[in-house]
Enzyme design. Structure first.
Site, PDB file in Angstrom:
ATOM      1  N   ASP A 141       0.863  -1.180   0.000  1.00  9.91           N
ATOM      2  CA  ASP A 141       0.000   0.000   0.000  1.00  9.91           C
ATOM      3  C   ASP A 141       0.902   1.233   0.000  1.00  9.91           C
ATOM      4  O   ASP A 141       1.862   1.318   0.776  1.00  9.91           O
ATOM      5  CB  ASP A 141      -0.898  -0.021   1.248  1.00  9.91           C
ATOM      6  CG  ASP A 141      -2.030   0.988   1.167  1.00  9.91           C
ATOM      7  OD1 ASP A 141      -1.753   2.184   0.925  1.00  9.91           O
ATOM      8  OD2 ASP A 141      -3.186   0.592   1.361  1.00  9.91           O
ATOM      9  N   HIS A 173     -10.175  -5.248  -2.954  1.00 11.47           N
ATOM     10  CA  HIS A 173      -8.836  -5.497  -2.401  1.00 11.47           C
ATOM     11  C   HIS A 173      -8.925  -5.879  -0.941  1.00 11.47           C
ATOM     12  O   HIS A 173      -9.778  -5.390  -0.205  1.00 11.47           O
ATOM     13  CB  HIS A 173      -7.911  -4.286  -2.578  1.00 11.47           C
ATOM     14  CG  HIS A 173      -8.488  -2.996  -2.074  1.00 11.47           C
ATOM     15  ND1 HIS A 173      -9.404  -2.270  -2.809  1.00 11.47           N
ATOM     16  CD2 HIS A 173      -8.289  -2.306  -0.931  1.00 11.47           C
ATOM     17  CE1 HIS A 173      -9.750  -1.178  -2.134  1.00 11.47           C
ATOM     18  NE2 HIS A 173      -9.093  -1.178  -0.980  1.00 11.47           N
TER      19      HIS A 173
HETATM   20  P1  DGP Z   1      -9.544   1.446   0.647  1.00 15.72           P
HETATM   21  O1  DGP Z   1      -9.681   2.707   1.445  1.00 15.72           O
HETATM   22  O2  DGP Z   1      -9.915   0.211   1.447  1.00 15.72           O
HETATM   23  O3  DGP Z   1     -10.239   1.537  -0.681  1.00 15.72           O
HETATM   24  O4  DGP Z   1      -7.981   1.325   0.372  1.00 15.72           O
HETATM   25  C1  DGP Z   1      -7.353   1.727  -0.793  1.00 15.72           C
HETATM   26  C2  DGP Z   1      -5.869   1.721  -0.498  1.00 15.72           C
HETATM   27  O5  DGP Z   1      -5.187   1.813  -1.714  1.00 15.72           O
HETATM   28  C3  DGP Z   1      -5.412   2.906   0.378  1.00 15.72           C
HETATM   29  O6  DGP Z   1      -4.891   2.415   1.605  1.00 15.72           O
HETATM   30  C4  DGP Z   1      -4.325   3.564  -0.442  1.00 15.72           C
HETATM   31  C5  DGP Z   1      -4.015   2.563  -1.523  1.00 15.72           C
HETATM   32  N1  DGP Z   1      -3.677   3.161  -2.811  1.00 15.72           N
HETATM   33  C6  DGP Z   1      -4.372   4.094  -3.475  1.00 15.72           C
HETATM   34  N2  DGP Z   1      -3.765   4.362  -4.645  1.00 15.72           N
HETATM   35  C7  DGP Z   1      -2.673   3.577  -4.723  1.00 15.72           C
HETATM   36  C8  DGP Z   1      -1.649   3.405  -5.695  1.00 15.72           C
HETATM   37  O7  DGP Z   1      -1.606   4.024  -6.747  1.00 15.72           O
HETATM   38  N3  DGP Z   1      -0.680   2.503  -5.410  1.00 15.72           N
HETATM   39  C9  DGP Z   1      -0.689   1.779  -4.233  1.00 15.72           C
HETATM   40  N4  DGP Z   1       0.320   0.920  -4.029  1.00 15.72           N
HETATM   41  N5  DGP Z   1      -1.643   1.908  -3.311  1.00 15.72           N
HETATM   42  C10 DGP Z   1      -2.620   2.800  -3.548  1.00 15.72           C
END
Ligand code: DGP
Length: 139
Positions: free
Chosen positions: A33, A102
Site C-alpha cells: 500500500d 482489495h
Molecule cells: P480502501 O480505502 O480500502 O479503498 O484502500 C485503498 C488503499 O489503496 C489505500 O490504503 C491507499 C491505496 N492506494 C491508493 N492508490 C494507490 C496506488 O496508486 N498505489 C498503491 N500501491 N496503493 C494505492
C-alpha cells in the site's frame, strides 16, 4: 478478463503505473500500500476488475484468499508485528477509496492506536522499496 481503463489497480496489474510488487499469479496481484498504516501494509487484489465484494467472482475471491495467506505469512516473517489485521471495505461509508476489490494485510503493533480510518499519508518510497524486497525474499 474484466478490466476498467479508469481503474488505478487495473493499471497497476497491467504495469501501466508502477507498484512495489510482492507477488502475482494468474488470478491475483499483491503489492505494498502506497499509504501504509504501518510498515508492511500490503494489498491483494484479483486481476479481474470487480468494484467490491458483492460484484466479485467466487473463484477470484478464493484465489485472493490463498494469496493473502501466502503474502501475510511473508509480511509476518519480515516485520514481526505483534499482530496482523485483514481488512476489506465496501462503499464510501466503509472508507473504500479505490473501487477495485482489495484485501488489506495490515501489520499491527501493541499500542499503535491505529484506527480503521488510518488516513492516507504517503509512505517513504525508498523504505517501501527496501521492505518489498525483504518480503519477496520471505515468500
Ligand atoms: P480502501 O480505502 O480500502 O479503498 O484502500 C485503498 C488503499 O489503496 C489505500 O490504503 C491507499 C491505496 N492506494 C491508493 N492508490 C494507490 C496506488 O496508486 N498505489 C498503491 N500501491 N496503493 C494505492
Amino acid at each position: 478478463m474484466a478490466t476498467d481503463a479508469n481503474c488505478i489497480f487495473c493499471k497497476i496489474v497491467a504495469g501501466a503505473i508502477p507498484s512495489f510488487k510482492l507477488y502475482e499469479d494468474s488470478a491475483t496481484f499483491a503489492f505494498l500500500d502506497i499509504n501504509p498504516g504501518n510498515p508492511g501494509h500490503a494489498l491483494v487484489i484479483p486481476k479481474a476488475h470487480a468494484v467490491n465484494l458483492y460484484a466479485s467472482d467466487d473463484k477470484d475471491l478464493a484465489a485472493v484468499m490463498a494469496t493473502v495467506r501466502k503474502v501475510a505469512t511473508a509480511v509476518e516473517k519480515t516485520v514481526t508485528p505483534d499482530g496482523l489485521n485483514l481488512l476489506q471495505a465496501n462503499g464510501p461509508g466503509a472508507a473504500q477509496s479505490v473501487f477495485h476489490f482489495h484485501m488489506h494485510i495490515l501489520p499491527r503493533r501493541l499500542g499503535d492506536e491505529l484506527k480503521m480510518n488510518w488516513g492516507l499519508k504517503p509512505g517513504d518510497k525508498a523504505e517501501l522499496a527496501a521492505l518489498a524486497e525483504k518480503i519477496r525474499a520471505n515468500l
